[in-house]
Scaffold this active site. Structure first.
Site, PDB file in Angstrom:
ATOM      1  N   ARG A 183     -11.971  13.421   2.797  1.00 29.50           N
ATOM      2  CA  ARG A 183     -12.823  12.467   3.525  1.00 29.50           C
ATOM      3  C   ARG A 183     -14.188  12.308   2.889  1.00 29.50           C
ATOM      4  O   ARG A 183     -14.883  11.303   3.097  1.00 29.50           O
ATOM      5  CB  ARG A 183     -13.002  12.934   4.968  1.00 29.50           C
ATOM      6  N   ARG A 185       1.440   7.122  -6.464  1.00 27.40           N
ATOM      7  CA  ARG A 185       0.314   8.034  -6.682  1.00 27.40           C
ATOM      8  C   ARG A 185       0.720   9.466  -6.362  1.00 27.40           C
ATOM      9  O   ARG A 185       0.432  10.399  -7.114  1.00 27.40           O
ATOM     10  CB  ARG A 185      -0.868   7.596  -5.804  1.00 27.40           C
ATOM     11  N   TYR A 209      -1.018  13.157   6.887  1.00 29.17           N
ATOM     12  CA  TYR A 209      -0.580  12.065   7.755  1.00 29.17           C
ATOM     13  C   TYR A 209       0.921  12.161   8.009  1.00 29.17           C
ATOM     14  O   TYR A 209       1.689  12.491   7.105  1.00 29.17           O
ATOM     15  CB  TYR A 209      -0.850  10.703   7.087  1.00 29.17           C
ATOM     16  N   TYR A 212       0.830  -1.212   0.000  1.00 29.86           N
ATOM     17  CA  TYR A 212       0.000   0.000   0.000  1.00 29.86           C
ATOM     18  C   TYR A 212       0.868   1.267   0.000  1.00 29.86           C
ATOM     19  O   TYR A 212       0.548   2.260  -0.630  1.00 29.86           O
ATOM     20  CB  TYR A 212      -0.947   0.009   1.201  1.00 29.86           C
ATOM     21  N   GLU A 255     -14.061  -1.095   7.153  1.00 30.04           N
ATOM     22  CA  GLU A 255     -14.100   0.225   6.520  1.00 30.04           C
ATOM     23  C   GLU A 255     -15.455   0.353   5.838  1.00 30.04           C
ATOM     24  O   GLU A 255     -16.044  -0.636   5.410  1.00 30.04           O
ATOM     25  CB  GLU A 255     -12.951   0.342   5.500  1.00 30.04           C
TER      26      GLU A 255
HETATM   27  C1  3EB Z   1      -7.626   6.032   6.058  1.00 29.30           C
HETATM   28  O1  3EB Z   1      -8.531   6.733   6.490  1.00 29.30           O
HETATM   29  C2  3EB Z   1      -7.996   4.617   5.712  1.00 29.30           C
HETATM   30  O2  3EB Z   1      -5.375   5.582  -0.019  1.00 29.30           O
HETATM   31  O3  3EB Z   1      -6.988   6.401  -1.218  1.00 29.30           O
HETATM   32  C3  3EB Z   1      -9.254   5.559   3.113  1.00 29.30           C
HETATM   33  C4  3EB Z   1      -9.626   6.255   1.960  1.00 29.30           C
HETATM   34  C5  3EB Z   1      -8.001   4.988   3.181  1.00 29.30           C
HETATM   35  C6  3EB Z   1      -8.740   6.358   0.889  1.00 29.30           C
HETATM   36  C7  3EB Z   1      -6.551   5.930  -0.172  1.00 29.30           C
HETATM   37  C8  3EB Z   1      -7.121   5.109   2.108  1.00 29.30           C
HETATM   38  C9  3EB Z   1      -7.487   5.780   0.970  1.00 29.30           C
HETATM   39  O4  3EB Z   1      -6.450   6.430   5.921  1.00 29.30           O
HETATM   40  C10 3EB Z   1      -7.563   4.201   4.377  1.00 29.30           C
END
Ligand code: 3EB
Length: 375
Positions: A255, A189, A242, A182, A363
């Site tokens: 989100r 990306r 992050y 991942y 999820e």
């Molecule tokens: C998170 O909240 C969980 O890599 O496009 C959620 C939505 C998550 C999109 C992405 C990853 C992605 O980080 C994982």
């Protein structure tokens, strides 16, 4: 304004799982074969429907409300109708198969370019690309080149605003060349976004990042001519901020994203899990993870309503959700919690899938559509 809809069909109904008519007295609930617009003669830019394979295979591109793309979960025959079909490689937990159809009343052109199969309408561009057999550092290379093509394509076709991305990576939690797959994907990306600096950066799409047991890297998307409204969750740090411990490059998504077309308001809910701040919560505890995820969804919807004035109802018949479960044994307990919170009529698909942080067991994502009422 929230439209109250009545006479909703359940997930497993046959043809006519159509959005029922808004409750306008005399016009409510009229249905016949095929997919119906919410009001006769009304234009529908986009709607998501969940169908059984049988109902799906009866659809035609000549229908007034016609599919322009379909996501096939489980064993489903190809329709042969020419719109893009994506095999999710995710197994439904409550039936042998489900089909998720994106429908419209607009004219649709099917096309292909730069490795993507496309469906083009006046309002929207849908595209899908799958790269099989990528391993290790080549995951980053594959993700970068796929996203470079994608960003070039939406710009060139003049649908520069990404609304929603679906990212599905085989063995998403596997370790290769010293990094989780991942994270290789996120790095690639990110490189593409950094190199191209697309208009989309100002309006990051809603997205999900999940894992399948097979199928390489599969990315599909919806893009539009004009931007929507991206929304962040006050309980969570934006993913693009992050800390580095989650990987060398942050994921690039919002989100949630609200987009209005003439037919109504479309809210795209990103993959939402048991994360607060930037940290995963409730390691190993499924019930708590589901509750935390749903609390996150409600907080996001609340803040979207505050920002936009738009009411959004998670349990509306025009809402379609997907619940991703890492462990199929959790299905009964997850379903019990989801139904307790959303009611048993909510449209929820339960799918076995991996999730991009290995400690996450659950999820949820999807879309909420609030049709506009004509005066
Ligand atoms: C998170 O909240 C969980 O890599 O496009 C959620 C939505 C998550 C999109 C992405 C990853 C992605 O980080 C994982």
């Amino acid at each position: 304004m929230t439209v109250r809809v009545q006479g909703a069909s359940r997930l497993t109904d046959g043809p006519g799982v159509a959005v029922p008519a808004p409750d306008l007295g005399s016009r409510s609930g009229a249905r016949s074969d095929g997919l119906q617009a919410s009001l006769l003669g009304e234009r529908l830019a986009l709607d998501f429907r969940y169908l059984t394979p049988d109902a799906y295979l009866r659809l035609s591109s000549r229908d007034a409300v016609r599919p322009f793309a379909a996501i096939l979960h489980g064993e489903v025959a190809a329709s042969g109708e020419g719109w893009p079909e994506v095999r999710s490689r995710l197994r439904p937990l409550d039936a042998p198969a489900h089909v998720e159809v994106l429908v419209t009343t607009s004219a649709v052109d099917s096309d292909a370019e730069r490795g993507f199969k496309l469906a083009v309408t006046e309002e929207l561009l849908f595209g899908v690309c799958r790269v099989e057999g990528v391993r290790g550092v080549r995951v980053a290379e594959a993700a970068e080149s796929l996203y470079r093509e994608l960003l070039g394509l939406i710009e060139w076709r003049r649908y520069p605003c990404l609304l929603r991305m679906w990212n599905i990576l085989e063995d998403v939690n596997g370790q290769q060349d010293g990094l989780e797959r991942y994270r290789h994907f996120c790095r690639g990306r990110h490189e593409a976004f950094a190199a191209i600096q697309p208009a989309t950066l100002d309006c990051p799409p809603a997205a999900c990042g999940i894992g399948a047991g097979e199928g390489g890297l599969c990315v599909y998307f919806l893009a539009a001519r004009d931007p929507g409204l991206p929304v962040e969750n006050p309980r969570q740090i934006s993913a693009y901020r992050y800390p580095r411990r989650y990987g060398p490059r942050s994921p690039s998504f919002s989100r949630g994203l609200l987009k209005r077309f003439d037919d109504g308001a479309h809210f795209f809910l990103s993959g939402t899990a048991s994360i607060t701040g930037h940290e995963s919560r409730h390691h190993g505890r499924i019930s708590e993870q589901v509750e935390e995820s749903l609390t996150n969804v409600r907080a996001l919807i609340h803040s979207t309503q505050e920002r936009s004035g738009q009411s959004l109802d998670l349990a509306s018949p025009t809402t379609t959700l997907r619940a991703y479960l890492r462990n199929e044994d959790h299905y009964p307990v997850v379903r019990e919690i989801v139904e307790r919170q959303l009611g048993s009529n909510a449209n929820v698909l339960y799918l076995r899938s991996d999730i991009c942080r290995r400690e996450l067991l659950f999820e949820i994502d999807g879309q909420i559509f609030v049709p506009s009422l004509r005066p």
